[in-house]
Design a protein around this motif. Sequence first.
Motif, PDB file in Angstrom:
ATOM      1  N   THR A 250       0.856  -1.195   0.000  1.00  0.00           N
ATOM      2  CA  THR A 250       0.000   0.000   0.000  1.00  0.00           C
ATOM      3  C   THR A 250       0.891   1.245   0.000  1.00  0.00           C
ATOM      4  O   THR A 250       1.068   1.896   1.032  1.00  0.00           O
ATOM      5  CB  THR A 250      -0.943   0.029   1.224  1.00  0.00           C
TER       6      THR A 250
ATOM      7  N   GLU B  97      -2.271   4.470  -1.854  1.00  0.00           N
ATOM      8  CA  GLU B  97      -2.813   3.604  -2.900  1.00  0.00           C
ATOM      9  C   GLU B  97      -3.083   2.207  -2.349  1.00  0.00           C
ATOM     10  O   GLU B  97      -2.164   1.472  -2.006  1.00  0.00           O
ATOM     11  CB  GLU B  97      -1.836   3.527  -4.071  1.00  0.00           C
TER      12      GLU B  97
ATOM     13  N   PHE C  89      -4.876  -0.137  -4.061  1.00  0.00           N
ATOM     14  CA  PHE C  89      -5.469  -0.883  -5.182  1.00  0.00           C
ATOM     15  C   PHE C  89      -4.466  -1.747  -5.936  1.00  0.00           C
ATOM     16  O   PHE C  89      -4.671  -2.047  -7.110  1.00  0.00           O
ATOM     17  CB  PHE C  89      -6.165   0.085  -6.148  1.00  0.00           C
TER      18      PHE C  89
ATOM     19  N   ALA D 135      -7.656  -4.945  -7.877  1.00  0.00           N
ATOM     20  CA  ALA D 135      -7.447  -3.499  -8.034  1.00  0.00           C
ATOM     21  C   ALA D 135      -8.370  -2.656  -7.161  1.00  0.00           C
ATOM     22  O   ALA D 135      -8.835  -1.586  -7.566  1.00  0.00           O
ATOM     23  CB  ALA D 135      -7.586  -3.091  -9.507  1.00  0.00           C
ATOM     24  N   ALA D 136      -8.637  -3.137  -5.941  1.00  0.00           N
ATOM     25  CA  ALA D 136      -9.446  -2.380  -4.990  1.00  0.00           C
ATOM     26  C   ALA D 136      -8.941  -2.630  -3.575  1.00  0.00           C
ATOM     27  O   ALA D 136      -8.296  -3.645  -3.294  1.00  0.00           O
ATOM     28  CB  ALA D 136     -10.920  -2.769  -5.090  1.00  0.00           C
ATOM     29  N   PHE D 137      -9.270  -1.709  -2.670  1.00  0.00           N
ATOM     30  CA  PHE D 137      -8.758  -1.803  -1.302  1.00  0.00           C
ATOM     31  C   PHE D 137      -9.238  -3.053  -0.570  1.00  0.00           C
ATOM     32  O   PHE D 137      -8.609  -3.510   0.385  1.00  0.00           O
ATOM     33  CB  PHE D 137      -9.124  -0.537  -0.516  1.00  0.00           C
TER      34      PHE D 137
ATOM     35  N   ASP E 218     -16.884  -3.935  -5.054  1.00  0.00           N
ATOM     36  CA  ASP E 218     -15.513  -4.406  -4.892  1.00  0.00           C
ATOM     37  C   ASP E 218     -15.352  -5.587  -3.937  1.00  0.00           C
ATOM     38  O   ASP E 218     -14.494  -6.440  -4.149  1.00  0.00           O
ATOM     39  CB  ASP E 218     -14.616  -3.258  -4.415  1.00  0.00           C
TER      40      ASP E 218
ATOM     41  N   ASP F  41      -9.787   7.678  -9.191  1.00  0.00           N
ATOM     42  CA  ASP F  41     -11.070   7.027  -9.454  1.00  0.00           C
ATOM     43  C   ASP F  41     -12.145   7.858  -8.759  1.00  0.00           C
ATOM     44  O   ASP F  41     -11.834   8.684  -7.882  1.00  0.00           O
ATOM     45  CB  ASP F  41     -11.043   5.571  -8.978  1.00  0.00           C
TER      46      ASP F  41
ATOM     47  N   THR G 244      -9.142   4.073  -2.941  1.00  0.00           N
ATOM     48  CA  THR G 244      -9.783   2.787  -2.692  1.00  0.00           C
ATOM     49  C   THR G 244      -9.912   1.900  -3.925  1.00  0.00           C
ATOM     50  O   THR G 244     -10.225   0.721  -3.788  1.00  0.00           O
ATOM     51  CB  THR G 244     -11.180   3.003  -2.085  1.00  0.00           C
ATOM     52  N   ALA G 245      -9.687   2.436  -5.120  1.00  0.00           N
ATOM     53  CA  ALA G 245      -9.803   1.611  -6.324  1.00  0.00           C
ATOM     54  C   ALA G 245      -8.953   2.193  -7.436  1.00  0.00           C
ATOM     55  O   ALA G 245      -8.704   3.404  -7.493  1.00  0.00           O
ATOM     56  CB  ALA G 245     -11.259   1.520  -6.780  1.00  0.00           C
ATOM     57  N   HIS G 246      -8.517   1.335  -8.342  1.00  0.00           N
ATOM     58  CA  HIS G 246      -7.793   1.780  -9.526  1.00  0.00           C
ATOM     59  C   HIS G 246      -8.774   2.506 -10.450  1.00  0.00           C
ATOM     60  O   HIS G 246      -9.907   2.038 -10.649  1.00  0.00           O
ATOM     61  CB  HIS G 246      -7.181   0.577 -10.244  1.00  0.00           C
TER      62      HIS G 246
ATOM     63  N   LYS H 171     -11.135   0.831 -13.137  1.00  0.00           N
ATOM     64  CA  LYS H 171     -12.366   0.107 -12.800  1.00  0.00           C
ATOM     65  C   LYS H 171     -13.607   0.951 -13.107  1.00  0.00           C
ATOM     66  O   LYS H 171     -14.722   0.424 -13.169  1.00  0.00           O
ATOM     67  CB  LYS H 171     -12.364  -0.299 -11.328  1.00  0.00           C
TER      68      LYS H 171
END
Length: 460
Positions: free
Chosen positions: A89, A101, A103, A108-110, A142, A385, A406-408, A411
């Motif tokens: 992270t 980050e 993701f 690709a999400a937390f 997610d 995002d 929390t996400a790329h 997405k």
Amino acid sequence: MRYVSTRGGIEPVSFSQAVMMGLATDGGLLLPESFPQVDAATLQRWAKLSFQALAVEVMQPFVGEDISREELVALVEKSYASFSHPEVTPLVEPGNLRILELFHGPTAAFKDVALQFLGNLFELLLERSGQRLNILGATSGDTGSAAIYGVRGQERIDIFILHPKGRVSPIQERQMTTVLDANVHNIAITGTFDDGQRIVKELFNDLDFKQEYKLGAVNSINWARILAQVVYYFYAWGRVSGGDASQKVSYSVPTGNFGDIFAGYVALRMGLPVERLILATNRNDILSRFVNSGVYQTGEVHPTISPSMDIQISSNFERYLYFLMDQNPAKVRELMEQMGREGKLEVSPEKRAEVAALFHAAAVSEDETREQIRETYAETGYILDPHTAVGVHAARAFPGAICLATAHPAKFGAAVKEAIGVESEPPPSLQGLMEKETRCAVLAADAGVIRDFMKSTLAD
């Protein structure tokens, strides 16, 4: 370490029992009886650790004797081996922003941070007991894919994930429905995410069904989810402070279910130097309304460009309410029963002031979200995002706050392209999803229908 229910109706249980129980049998949520305390010397030492080493240190007191340190080290190493960034992270600083980050995991999400760990933890505990587990969860986008990727192909687990049909992004839907392992069962319900959460809680509260079918929880009602997320609050603080315990940091958290920000609250209770927790919501603002008014009241769920936050009943709120009510389970039970009857509860002005002393809350509109994506991209070239953009916008009054990504952005390609005219380059894990075969059942948002589907599927 023993675990109790927010509603006080069970005897204390061990960490392993809490993980396997998911939702407490009295309908409450499980919490540790107390929080381990971290002093300045420990904070200074932890600030120098890798993410994996820090995870072991943070988790060990909560795990207690249930899992040996050697087993925990192996669990952590296995869980984060699939992450694409060596720091797991990383904290990045585009322009004057601080972005954590989250993701870089397989979906690709937390949610990967917690669900890779939880999937491996389930596997360890089931191998010990020789039992099977049927996971039931609901997702606003997610959690479902992260949970599926955490347990796909495991011999002792079947997983049933409910998502609201047409209310998750196309990429999120494909991440779930293209996993064709025999133990994975996707269900699109004709309703909202709140309907999915309601069904999950209803089936977990059907104690005969829960026991006979060995139900397990992957939603953030499961304490292990929260525990894994506590780690990155300490990790981010260490990267900013260098271990100086006098340096407080604020965190901005885009949240709908209150789980991610509650992990920050746990870190605070343990001794992390936190200035403010910035609670960022989209138009579905039950949490920000509570912080700003002291009234927690459901409303209509509105679809937005940040769909993972399209929630009006936040399942982890009850955990915070327990501490706000001075760990009085009778009072929590009374308030939650009132919530069930009236769709509303209210705290006293004194308690509202207590909430406001720690939390700053903001509801961010669709236009503000798009503008934040545009502004950040224009100034720094960094693509947010739409969920992360909500958090960044909410933190505008807090220079230096750490904003949780929390996400790329890939997405949510359509929302990003609408804001800046280009889509983010997808990571390898998201490439080619739209061309893959899918499998998914479409069912009514009814607990009885879902129960029957699970029974017939497991009977095959």
